[in-house]
Design a protein around this motif. Structure first.
Motif, PDB file in Angstrom:
ATOM      1  N   THR A   1       0.888  -1.146   0.064  1.00  0.00           N
ATOM      2  CA  THR A   1       0.108   0.049  -0.098  1.00  0.00           C
ATOM      3  C   THR A   1       0.998   1.293   0.303  1.00  0.00           C
ATOM      4  OG1 THR A   1      -1.835  -1.049   1.259  1.00  0.00           O
ATOM      5  CG2 THR A   1      -1.791   1.182   1.247  1.00  0.00           C
ATOM      6  N   VAL A   2       0.494   2.084  -1.087  1.00  0.00           N
ATOM      7  CA  VAL A   2       1.590   3.370  -0.981  1.00  0.00           C
ATOM      8  C   VAL A   2       0.891   4.515  -0.165  1.00  0.00           C
ATOM      9  CG1 VAL A   2       2.281   5.014  -2.641  1.00  0.00           C
ATOM     10  CG2 VAL A   2       2.006   2.790  -3.199  1.00  0.00           C
ATOM     11  N   ARG A   3       1.669   4.647   0.567  1.00  0.00           N
ATOM     12  CA  ARG A   3       1.042   5.864   1.574  1.00  0.00           C
ATOM     13  C   ARG A   3       1.675   7.523   1.397  1.00  0.00           C
ATOM     14  NH1 ARG A   3      -2.074   2.952   5.195  1.00  0.00           N
ATOM     15  NH2 ARG A   3      -1.536   0.499   5.306  1.00  0.00           N
ATOM     16  N   ALA A   4       0.874   8.250   1.840  1.00  0.00           N
ATOM     17  CA  ALA A   4       1.396   9.536   1.962  1.00  0.00           C
ATOM     18  C   ALA A   4       2.611   9.651   2.942  1.00  0.00           C
ATOM     19  CB  ALA A   4       0.304  10.650   2.089  1.00  0.00           C
ATOM     20  N   PRO A   5       3.599  10.317   2.673  1.00  0.00           N
ATOM     21  CA  PRO A   5       4.701  10.479   3.701  1.00  0.00           C
ATOM     22  C   PRO A   5       4.350  11.482   4.707  1.00  0.00           C
ATOM     23  CG  PRO A   5       5.515  11.313   1.543  1.00  0.00           C
ATOM     24  CD  PRO A   5       4.158  10.496   1.046  1.00  0.00           C
ATOM     25  N   MET A   6       3.674  12.417   4.121  1.00  0.00           N
ATOM     26  CA  MET A   6       3.161  13.585   5.030  1.00  0.00           C
ATOM     27  C   MET A   6       1.797  14.103   4.376  1.00  0.00           C
ATOM     28  SD  MET A   6       6.209  16.255   3.933  1.00  0.00           S
ATOM     29  CE  MET A   6       6.023  17.253   5.077  1.00  0.00           C
ATOM     30  N   GLY A   7       1.163  15.040   5.141  1.00  0.00           N
ATOM     31  CA  GLY A   7       0.170  15.714   4.721  1.00  0.00           C
ATOM     32  C   GLY A   7       0.265  16.680   3.723  1.00  0.00           C
ATOM     33  N   GLY A   8      -0.722  16.566   2.423  1.00  0.00           N
ATOM     34  CA  GLY A   8      -0.321  17.555   1.428  1.00  0.00           C
ATOM     35  C   GLY A   8      -1.592  17.351   0.553  1.00  0.00           C
ATOM     36  N   ILE A   9      -1.099  18.168  -0.912  1.00  0.00           N
ATOM     37  CA  ILE A   9      -2.333  17.901  -1.918  1.00  0.00           C
ATOM     38  C   ILE A   9      -1.546  16.964  -3.115  1.00  0.00           C
ATOM     39  CG2 ILE A   9      -3.499  19.336  -3.579  1.00  0.00           C
ATOM     40  CD1 ILE A   9      -3.345  21.538  -1.648  1.00  0.00           C
ATOM     41  N   VAL A  10      -2.415  16.173  -3.581  1.00  0.00           N
ATOM     42  CA  VAL A  10      -2.205  15.179  -4.692  1.00  0.00           C
ATOM     43  C   VAL A  10      -1.848  16.257  -6.028  1.00  0.00           C
ATOM     44  CG1 VAL A  10      -2.719  13.290  -6.276  1.00  0.00           C
ATOM     45  CG2 VAL A  10      -3.103  13.410  -3.737  1.00  0.00           C
ATOM     46  N   LEU A  11      -0.725  16.480  -6.426  1.00  0.00           N
ATOM     47  CA  LEU A  11      -0.757  17.368  -7.467  1.00  0.00           C
ATOM     48  C   LEU A  11      -0.616  16.563  -8.803  1.00  0.00           C
ATOM     49  CD1 LEU A  11      -0.015  20.310  -8.440  1.00  0.00           C
ATOM     50  CD2 LEU A  11       2.627  19.503  -8.417  1.00  0.00           C
ATOM     51  N   ARG A  12      -0.047  15.389  -9.101  1.00  0.00           N
ATOM     52  CA  ARG A  12      -0.258  14.502 -10.127  1.00  0.00           C
ATOM     53  C   ARG A  12      -0.336  13.008  -9.797  1.00  0.00           C
ATOM     54  NH1 ARG A  12      -0.784  18.934 -12.001  1.00  0.00           N
ATOM     55  NH2 ARG A  12       0.355  20.025 -13.515  1.00  0.00           N
ATOM     56  N   ARG A  13      -1.143  12.371 -10.563  1.00  0.00           N
ATOM     57  CA  ARG A  13      -0.987  10.969 -10.389  1.00  0.00           C
ATOM     58  C   ARG A  13      -0.338  10.485 -11.534  1.00  0.00           C
ATOM     59  NH1 ARG A  13      -7.080   8.766  -9.808  1.00  0.00           N
ATOM     60  NH2 ARG A  13      -6.310   7.543 -11.781  1.00  0.00           N
ATOM     61  N   LEU A  14       1.049   9.859 -11.311  1.00  0.00           N
ATOM     62  CA  LEU A  14       1.853   9.670 -12.350  1.00  0.00           C
ATOM     63  C   LEU A  14       1.662   7.910 -13.077  1.00  0.00           C
ATOM     64  CD1 LEU A  14       4.980  11.244 -10.498  1.00  0.00           C
ATOM     65  CD2 LEU A  14       3.440  12.067 -12.350  1.00  0.00           C
ATOM     66  N   GLN A  15       0.944   7.380 -12.310  1.00  0.00           N
ATOM     67  CA  GLN A  15       0.826   5.912 -12.640  1.00  0.00           C
ATOM     68  C   GLN A  15      -0.773   5.601 -12.077  1.00  0.00           C
ATOM     69  OE1 GLN A  15       4.618   3.779 -11.444  1.00  0.00           O
ATOM     70  NE2 GLN A  15       3.874   2.787 -13.020  1.00  0.00           N
ATOM     71  N   ASP A  16      -1.193   4.480 -12.936  1.00  0.00           N
ATOM     72  CA  ASP A  16      -2.571   4.236 -12.689  1.00  0.00           C
ATOM     73  C   ASP A  16      -2.917   2.862 -12.734  1.00  0.00           C
ATOM     74  OD1 ASP A  16      -5.372   4.542 -12.674  1.00  0.00           O
ATOM     75  OD2 ASP A  16      -5.473   6.200 -14.279  1.00  0.00           O
ATOM     76  N   VAL A  17      -4.044   2.382 -12.714  1.00  0.00           N
ATOM     77  CA  VAL A  17      -4.502   0.851 -12.298  1.00  0.00           C
ATOM     78  C   VAL A  17      -4.018   0.085 -13.494  1.00  0.00           C
ATOM     79  CG1 VAL A  17      -6.403  -0.748 -12.190  1.00  0.00           C
ATOM     80  CG2 VAL A  17      -6.570   1.496 -10.997  1.00  0.00           C
ATOM     81  N   GLY A  18      -3.522  -1.023 -13.266  1.00  0.00           N
ATOM     82  CA  GLY A  18      -2.783  -1.802 -14.363  1.00  0.00           C
ATOM     83  C   GLY A  18      -1.451  -1.791 -14.514  1.00  0.00           C
ATOM     84  N   GLU A  19      -0.927  -0.571 -14.370  1.00  0.00           N
ATOM     85  CA  GLU A  19       0.607  -0.284 -14.429  1.00  0.00           C
ATOM     86  C   GLU A  19       1.175  -0.925 -13.469  1.00  0.00           C
ATOM     87  OE1 GLU A  19       0.864   3.935 -16.952  1.00  0.00           O
ATOM     88  OE2 GLU A  19       0.062   3.925 -14.799  1.00  0.00           O
ATOM     89  N   ILE A  20       2.751  -0.952 -13.678  1.00  0.00           N
ATOM     90  CA  ILE A  20       3.769  -1.804 -12.876  1.00  0.00           C
ATOM     91  C   ILE A  20       4.449  -0.763 -12.074  1.00  0.00           C
ATOM     92  CG2 ILE A  20       5.654  -3.219 -12.508  1.00  0.00           C
ATOM     93  CD1 ILE A  20       4.748  -4.805 -15.125  1.00  0.00           C
ATOM     94  N   ALA A  21       4.182  -0.707 -10.661  1.00  0.00           N
ATOM     95  CA  ALA A  21       4.841   0.266 -10.021  1.00  0.00           C
ATOM     96  C   ALA A  21       6.407  -0.262  -9.703  1.00  0.00           C
ATOM     97  CB  ALA A  21       4.167   0.336  -8.886  1.00  0.00           C
TER      98      ALA A  21
END
Length: 274
Positions: free
Chosen positions: A162-182
């Motif tokens: 599970t990828v978690r936010a390292p600190m509180g903030g605002i999501v500026l960009r989603r750089l990968q999506d469902v089905g892609e390899i992290a």
């Protein structure tokens, strides 16, 4: 003293403007740009296929909040097996029962030896059986500990999926999506923190020598010329720009409601008198 620097100092790194003009005795005006206090490219702690994306661009997230989940079917199965083994006490109970039986048998052989019914060899054999049973019980206990540790490892690996936010903030960009390899080296989300914004500006060298971290200043956004915001100097770059004879400074501007934008031009007013 009133400080003025020619417009030829413009076009410094990052697009900062290098023109200043004194507004009052002892006050220096510097042009700058606001930046997020943190601009983080979040990577996945584990490689795998992205199964769920839990945030949208523009969402506010808290520290530790899940951003994405990887496909964890296999890992969940491994954890289930590990937890079952860790909870099972059958082998431990069997080894303990066997030891108790061997101790009873030893006491019986000792009694028979006193009665001259059993030989010394029979007692020795019974004592050896007890020692072997004790070893088997110790091994069963060690195995139980190892099962628990293995379950802990599998639980930790599952949590890392599970990828978690390292600190509180605002999501500026989603750089990968469902089905892609992290991948552990490839960012999946770009997160910015705007609760505090930084102002990056340049001042002449003779001004920089008079500045100290902690000094208070005023900032005006180009889009809000009638509003002033109090900010604090937090850094005077120890390395000057020799070509322009300027020094970079960083100021901190509180922005608890997130209304002040980053990436905007501002004018900073620094009082050299205090």
């Amino acid at each position: 003293a009133i400080v003025a620097v020619p417009l030829a100092l413009a076009a410094l790194a990052g697009g900062w403007c290098g023109a200043w003009a004194g507004q009052a005795p002892g006050v220096v005006e510097a042009r700058g740009v606001t930046e997020p206090s943190h601009d983080i490219e979040v990577v996945s702690p584990q490689s795998g296929v992205i199964e769920r994306v839990l945030v949208q661009e523009g969402d506010r997230v808290a520290s530790g909040q899940p951003l994405m989940e990887l496909d964890a079917g296999v890992q969940k199965a491994k954890l289930a097996v590990g937890e079952h083994r860790a909870k099972s006490t059958a082998a431990l109970e069997a080894a303990d029962a066997d030891l108790k039986a061997k101790r009873v048998a030893l006491e019986r052989q000792k009694t028979l030896r006193i009665q001259n019914v059993a030989s010394a060899a029979d007692v020795d054999e019974a004592e050896l059986a007890v020692k072997l049973a004790e070893s088997r019980l110790a091994a069963a206990k060690d195995e139980q500990v190892m099962y628990k540790l293995d379950a802990d490892v599998n639980r930790a690996i599952l949590d890392r999926m599970t990828v978690r936010a390292p600190m509180g903030g605002i999501v500026l960009r989603r750089l990968q999506d469902v089905g892609e390899i992290a991948e552990v080296t490839k960012p999946v989300v770009r997160l910015v923190v705007l609760d505090v914004v930084h102002i990056m500006a340049y001042v002449p060298l003779d001004v920089a020598t008079k500045l100290r971290p902690g000094m208070m200043a005023k900032a005006k956004f180009d889009e809000q010329p009638d509003a002033q915001h109090e900010c604090r100097l937090i850094m005077v770059d120890p390395v000057a720009d020799a070509a322009s004879m300027t020094t970079r400074i960083k100021l901190e501007l509180a922005n608890p409601e997130g209304k002040l934008p980053a990436g905007h031009r501002v004018t900073v007013y620094l009082s050299l008198g205090g």
